[in-house]
Design an enzyme around this catalytic site. Structure first.
Site, mmCIF file in Angstrom:
data_model
loop_
_atom_site.group_PDB
_atom_site.id
_atom_site.type_symbol
_atom_site.label_atom_id
_atom_site.label_comp_id
_atom_site.label_asym_id
_atom_site.label_seq_id
_atom_site.Cartn_x
_atom_site.Cartn_y
_atom_site.Cartn_z
ATOM 1 N N GLN A 182 27.728 0.214 -11.638
ATOM 2 C CA GLN A 182 28.449 -1.049 -11.884
ATOM 3 C C GLN A 182 27.326 -1.851 -12.797
ATOM 4 O O GLN A 182 27.758 -3.027 -13.209
ATOM 5 C CB GLN A 182 28.408 -1.724 -10.636
ATOM 6 N N GLY A 203 32.003 5.806 -17.610
ATOM 7 C CA GLY A 203 32.780 5.297 -18.740
ATOM 8 C C GLY A 203 33.669 4.053 -18.578
ATOM 9 O O GLY A 203 33.972 2.955 -19.130
ATOM 10 N N CYS A 328 44.265 -1.981 3.558
ATOM 11 C CA CYS A 328 45.281 -1.702 4.774
ATOM 12 C C CYS A 328 45.868 -0.356 4.801
ATOM 13 O O CYS A 328 46.264 -0.027 3.968
ATOM 14 C CB CYS A 328 46.361 -2.598 4.453
HETATM 15 C C1 LIG Z 1 29.092 1.755 -7.714
HETATM 16 C C2 LIG Z 1 30.026 2.977 -8.099
HETATM 17 N N1 LIG Z 1 29.906 4.132 -7.816
HETATM 18 C C3 LIG Z 1 30.485 4.939 -8.359
HETATM 19 C C4 LIG Z 1 31.774 5.099 -8.605
HETATM 20 C C5 LIG Z 1 32.753 6.038 -8.797
HETATM 21 O O1 LIG Z 1 32.906 6.062 -10.451
HETATM 22 P P1 LIG Z 1 34.160 6.893 -10.744
HETATM 23 O O2 LIG Z 1 35.253 6.168 -10.612
HETATM 24 O O3 LIG Z 1 34.067 7.114 -12.403
HETATM 25 O O4 LIG Z 1 34.048 8.234 -10.042
HETATM 26 C C6 LIG Z 1 32.121 3.418 -8.472
HETATM 27 C C7 LIG Z 1 33.451 3.223 -8.934
HETATM 28 O O5 LIG Z 1 34.129 2.321 -8.539
HETATM 29 C C8 LIG Z 1 31.410 2.495 -8.199
HETATM 30 O O6 LIG Z 1 31.920 1.078 -8.209
#
Ligand SMILES: Cc1ncc(COP(=O)(O)O)c(C=O)c1O
Length: 396
Positions: A182, A203, A328
């Site tokens: 993030q 990405g 939910c």
């Molecule tokens: C903090 C964080 N780590 C890991 C992920 C996982 O990434 P990906 O959806 O590319 O597997 C997300 C996705 O929401 C995330 O917000």
């Protein structure tokens, strides 16, 4: 028309990114590992993308390996750290990680699971979602193989102090991984100057398509591959490279770097406008997360005594996309582990909504949400017996 305020879930593919990947879906379909010129030219594009990603995070291109997503990057980093430190049996993380880290750590902490049986420490956070560095200091011991702590929280946007956390780990000779899925593209970072050994990014959080991620592995860090196969990625990740997606990630990284200032100024101002507007117009609304140590694009607000999911459904009728801190599943509303770890009261955790913006949002969109949401909250409180009673009690 859709007002998309769910960019921490995923983002729109930038037109420039789509354009950059297009030739690799049509004419330039060679395999970068091939001996012929047709394939070889594609290999150069993969290396250019690696440079673009490295440039965004302040790394050297050889420190970047491409993966399929943030989850794979997290799994690769964590499993690698444990494999190269096979004598150590202690793993440290936090209570607020994304499931990509949290669920893996739980599996590793289970006696009898494949590769499991690790002693797991999950560090607490305070009511603003912030980590106390002294807790990390107390948890580190000679048996610790890895510390994995996210850079920015996906639900609240809270930013952890990565520099001192990494510094503490380094002073004790312990590997440090951060899930920066993030944070990358939203906050400036220069890994050359930071005590971070491994970092995950994805990405689809920065206007590239879904299904491409990257892992930064600092030069000199011992590494054990997760995906074993061909010699791709200098033997660190087997599998034919998804060239169109890699090129897309490279272009998205370049765009993100150019737009970092805009994230910090215009996007932040829009987020603040939304937050102030909603907090002022919705009695009993409160911010979840640290007020300042936070991503510029994220706000998480609790509307007490109403269900987050009901808010989302009504927002959806206006074409407004956001997300809630409760899911939910199996018929019972389970508040998010992040808000629970922060000690957010049950009645507020259930009514939490996350808005996450991007450079594509406009002031008109934000003003529309500020206009539409307060009556929704009033209506939901009126039909909620609990909310009605509480509001009546609050009236002078
Ligand atoms: C903090 C964080 N780590 C890991 C992920 C996982 O990434 P990906 O959806 O590319 O597997 C997300 C996705 O929401 C995330 O917000």
């Amino acid at each position: 028309m859709v007002i998309y305020l769910d960019n921490n879930a995923t983002t729109a593919v930038a037109p420039e990114v789509r354009q950059a990947m297009e030739p690799f879906l049509t004419d330039l379909y060679g395999n970068p590992s091939s001996m012929h010129t047709f394939g070889g030219q594609v290999a150069r594009n993969v290396e250019e993308a690696r440079e673009q990603v490295a440039d965004l995070v302040g790394a050297h291109p050889t420190e970047i390996l491409f993966t399929s997503c943030g989850t794979e990057s997290d799994n690769t980093a964590i499993r690698s750290a444990l494999a190269v430190n096979s004598g150590r049996r202690h793993l440290i993380t936090t209570r607020v990680e994304h499931p990509a880290v949290r669920n893996l750590c739980h599996v590793l902490g289970q006696e009898g699971s494949v590769g499991g049986g690790y002693r797991l420490t999950e560090l607490p956070v305070d009511s603003q979602g912030m980590l106390n560095i002294a807790d990390l200091g107390d948890a580190l011991d000679d048996d610790t193989a890895l510390v994995t702590v996210m850079w920015a929280n996906n639900e609240t946007g809270v930013l952890f102090p990565i520099d001192p956390i990494g510094g503490l780990c380094r002073s004790r000779g312990i590997l440090f991984h951060t899930d920066a899925v993030q944070a990358v593209g939203k906050v400036p970072m220069n890994l050359a100057d930071l005590p971070v050994d491994m970092l995950s990014l994805s990405g689809h959080k920065l206007h590239a398509p879904k299904g491409i991620g990257a892992l930064y592995v600092r030069r000199g860090t011992r590494f054990s591959p997760f995906m074993v196969g061909g010699h791709q990625e200098r033997n660190r990740r087997g599998g034919t490279e998804p060239v169109p997606s890699i090129v897309a990630l490279g272009r998205a990284a370049e765009l993100a770097k150019a737009r970092l200032d805009e994230e910090q100024t215009r996007v932040r101002a829009l987020r603040d406008r939304l937050e102030k507007g909603l907090l002022a117009k919705c009695p009993g609304a409160m911010l979840n997360g640290h007020p300042t140590a936070r991503l510029p694009n994220t706000t998480n607000i609790s509307f007490e005594y109403v269900e987050g999911e009901a808010i989302l459904l009504l927002l959806d009728q206006h074409g407004i996309c956001a997300s809630s801190g409760s899911a939910c599943t199996t018929g019972s509303l389970e508040p998010s582990h992040v808000l629970r770890a922060m000690g957010v009261p049950f009645t507020a955790a259930h009514g939490s909504v996350r808005f996450s913006l991007s450079v594509y949002n406009t002031e008109a969109e934000i003003d529309k949400v500020i206009e539409v949401l307060p009556p929704i909250i009033r209506r939901l409180r009126e039909i909620s017996p609990f909310g009605r009673d509480e509001l009546a009690r609050a009236k002078p």
